[in-house]
Design a protein around this motif. Sequence first.
Motif, PDB file in Angstrom:
ATOM      1  N   SER A  13       0.897  -1.120   0.130  1.00 29.36           N
ATOM      2  CA  SER A  13       0.022  -0.125  -0.020  1.00 29.36           C
ATOM      3  C   SER A  13       0.836   1.168   0.040  1.00 29.36           C
ATOM      4  CB  SER A  13      -0.981  -0.149   1.301  1.00 29.36           C
ATOM      5  OG  SER A  13      -1.755   0.989   1.365  1.00 29.36           O
ATOM      6  N   ILE A  14       0.472   2.151  -0.867  1.00 30.21           N
ATOM      7  CA  ILE A  14       0.999   3.717  -0.671  1.00 30.21           C
ATOM      8  C   ILE A  14       0.185   4.564  -0.215  1.00 30.21           C
ATOM      9  CG2 ILE A  14       2.389   5.283  -2.006  1.00 30.21           C
ATOM     10  CD1 ILE A  14       3.082   2.938  -4.006  1.00 30.21           C
ATOM     11  N   GLU A  15       0.265   5.359   0.615  1.00 33.91           N
ATOM     12  CA  GLU A  15      -0.710   6.254   1.254  1.00 33.91           C
ATOM     13  C   GLU A  15      -0.511   7.566   0.394  1.00 33.91           C
ATOM     14  OE1 GLU A  15      -1.536   8.844   5.124  1.00 33.91           O
ATOM     15  OE2 GLU A  15      -0.340   7.062   5.185  1.00 33.91           O
ATOM     16  N   VAL A  16      -1.558   8.085  -0.219  1.00 38.30           N
ATOM     17  CA  VAL A  16      -1.416   9.321  -0.847  1.00 38.30           C
ATOM     18  C   VAL A  16      -2.444  10.261   0.017  1.00 38.30           C
ATOM     19  CG1 VAL A  16      -2.197  10.584  -2.897  1.00 38.30           C
ATOM     20  CG2 VAL A  16      -1.431   8.363  -3.084  1.00 38.30           C
ATOM     21  N   ARG A  17      -1.739  11.620   0.155  1.00 40.00           N
ATOM     22  CA  ARG A  17      -2.398  12.641   1.029  1.00 40.00           C
ATOM     23  C   ARG A  17      -2.641  13.812  -0.141  1.00 40.00           C
ATOM     24  NH1 ARG A  17      -1.287  17.137   3.161  1.00 40.00           N
ATOM     25  NH2 ARG A  17       0.889  17.302   2.860  1.00 40.00           N
ATOM     26  N   GLU A  18      -3.727  13.959  -0.374  1.00 41.03           N
ATOM     27  CA  GLU A  18      -4.224  15.064  -1.299  1.00 41.03           C
ATOM     28  C   GLU A  18      -3.922  16.475  -0.330  1.00 41.03           C
ATOM     29  OE1 GLU A  18      -5.222  15.154  -4.284  1.00 41.03           O
ATOM     30  OE2 GLU A  18      -5.131  12.953  -4.417  1.00 41.03           O
ATOM     31  N   PRO A  19      -3.289  17.458  -1.069  1.00 42.15           N
ATOM     32  CA  PRO A  19      -3.130  18.751  -0.521  1.00 42.15           C
ATOM     33  C   PRO A  19      -4.348  19.305  -0.193  1.00 42.15           C
ATOM     34  CG  PRO A  19      -2.627  18.680  -2.900  1.00 42.15           C
ATOM     35  CD  PRO A  19      -2.962  17.522  -2.656  1.00 42.15           C
ATOM     36  N   ALA A  20      -4.241  19.895   1.039  1.00 44.37           N
ATOM     37  CA  ALA A  20      -5.431  20.544   1.592  1.00 44.37           C
ATOM     38  C   ALA A  20      -5.976  21.885   0.761  1.00 44.37           C
ATOM     39  CB  ALA A  20      -5.261  20.960   2.899  1.00 44.37           C
ATOM     40  N   SER A  21      -5.026  22.637   0.026  1.00 44.63           N
ATOM     41  CA  SER A  21      -5.388  23.958  -0.480  1.00 44.63           C
ATOM     42  C   SER A  21      -4.377  24.052  -1.720  1.00 44.63           C
ATOM     43  CB  SER A  21      -5.327  24.990   0.493  1.00 44.63           C
ATOM     44  OG  SER A  21      -3.873  25.245   0.818  1.00 44.63           O
ATOM     45  N   PRO A  22      -4.746  24.818  -2.650  1.00 44.36           N
ATOM     46  CA  PRO A  22      -3.812  25.185  -3.626  1.00 44.36           C
ATOM     47  C   PRO A  22      -2.519  25.605  -3.081  1.00 44.36           C
ATOM     48  CG  PRO A  22      -5.866  26.032  -4.216  1.00 44.36           C
ATOM     49  CD  PRO A  22      -6.013  25.458  -3.000  1.00 44.36           C
ATOM     50  N   ARG A  23      -2.543  26.509  -2.107  1.00 42.67           N
ATOM     51  CA  ARG A  23      -1.361  27.228  -1.245  1.00 42.67           C
ATOM     52  C   ARG A  23      -0.164  25.881  -1.026  1.00 42.67           C
ATOM     53  NH1 ARG A  23      -2.093  31.792   2.718  1.00 42.67           N
ATOM     54  NH2 ARG A  23      -1.095  32.903   1.221  1.00 42.67           N
ATOM     55  N   GLU A  24      -0.904  24.845  -0.535  1.00 40.86           N
ATOM     56  CA  GLU A  24      -0.250  23.628   0.089  1.00 40.86           C
ATOM     57  C   GLU A  24       0.580  23.224  -1.145  1.00 40.86           C
ATOM     58  OE1 GLU A  24      -0.461  19.470   2.331  1.00 40.86           O
ATOM     59  OE2 GLU A  24      -2.348  21.035   2.490  1.00 40.86           O
ATOM     60  N   VAL A  26       1.761  24.427  -3.902  1.00 36.44           N
ATOM     61  CA  VAL A  26       2.916  25.127  -4.038  1.00 36.44           C
ATOM     62  C   VAL A  26       3.968  25.179  -3.006  1.00 36.44           C
ATOM     63  CG1 VAL A  26       3.948  27.508  -4.569  1.00 36.44           C
ATOM     64  CG2 VAL A  26       1.722  27.022  -5.533  1.00 36.44           C
ATOM     65  N   ARG A  27       3.589  25.331  -1.776  1.00 27.80           N
ATOM     66  CA  ARG A  27       4.424  25.108  -0.486  1.00 27.80           C
ATOM     67  C   ARG A  27       5.013  23.791  -0.539  1.00 27.80           C
ATOM     68  NH1 ARG A  27       1.013  27.175   3.280  1.00 27.80           N
ATOM     69  NH2 ARG A  27       0.484  25.284   3.631  1.00 27.80           N
ATOM     70  N   SER A  28       4.430  22.804  -1.002  1.00 29.54           N
ATOM     71  CA  SER A  28       5.113  21.167  -1.075  1.00 29.54           C
ATOM     72  C   SER A  28       6.269  21.391  -1.968  1.00 29.54           C
ATOM     73  CB  SER A  28       4.026  20.311  -1.049  1.00 29.54           C
ATOM     74  OG  SER A  28       3.530  20.280  -2.511  1.00 29.54           O
ATOM     75  N   LEU A  38       5.442  31.166 -11.344  1.00 34.77           N
ATOM     76  CA  LEU A  38       5.530  29.958 -11.271  1.00 34.77           C
ATOM     77  C   LEU A  38       4.433  29.203 -10.376  1.00 34.77           C
ATOM     78  CD1 LEU A  38       7.393  27.167 -11.456  1.00 34.77           C
ATOM     79  CD2 LEU A  38       8.954  28.125  -9.664  1.00 34.77           C
ATOM     80  N   ALA A  39       4.182  29.897  -9.227  1.00 28.06           N
ATOM     81  CA  ALA A  39       3.077  29.290  -8.395  1.00 28.06           C
ATOM     82  C   ALA A  39       2.014  29.198  -9.400  1.00 28.06           C
ATOM     83  CB  ALA A  39       2.776  30.351  -7.259  1.00 28.06           C
ATOM     84  N   GLU A  40       1.517  30.186 -10.124  1.00 24.93           N
ATOM     85  CA  GLU A  40       0.410  29.964 -10.791  1.00 24.93           C
ATOM     86  C   GLU A  40       0.420  28.899 -11.953  1.00 24.93           C
ATOM     87  OE1 GLU A  40      -0.023  33.891 -12.674  1.00 24.93           O
ATOM     88  OE2 GLU A  40      -1.046  34.903 -10.797  1.00 24.93           O
ATOM     89  N   ALA A  41       1.706  28.662 -12.536  1.00 21.49           N
ATOM     90  CA  ALA A  41       1.716  27.641 -13.438  1.00 21.49           C
ATOM     91  C   ALA A  41       1.683  26.148 -12.739  1.00 21.49           C
ATOM     92  CB  ALA A  41       3.053  27.669 -14.071  1.00 21.49           C
TER      93      ALA A  41
END
Length: 84
Positions: A13-24, A26-28, A38-41
């Motif tokens: 099993s591979i756990e996938v965690r969806e980002p909580a927000s668009p900001r996350e 970019v931050r990740s 770049l953030a918008e892209a």
Amino acid sequence: MTVAVLSRALGRSIEVREPASPREIVRSRLPAGAPTALAEALLEIAALMRVDVKGSRTDTVSRLLGREPRTFAAWCARNAVAFG
């Protein structure tokens, strides 16, 4: 989903965690921040990937290699030891 294909090839099993927000998203990828363009892209790419999981299809592989393209599942099976 590509993670599910890889998970099956590895037999675990591979756990996938969806980002909580668009900001996350970019931050990740750029923890120190990113220029606005770049953030918008990155956000645009993320949105497109969620809508179209198959991508565009061309005949490039067939033309260049003289054979049909192989699947991601086949690639995962051949290379599973590299992920061990």
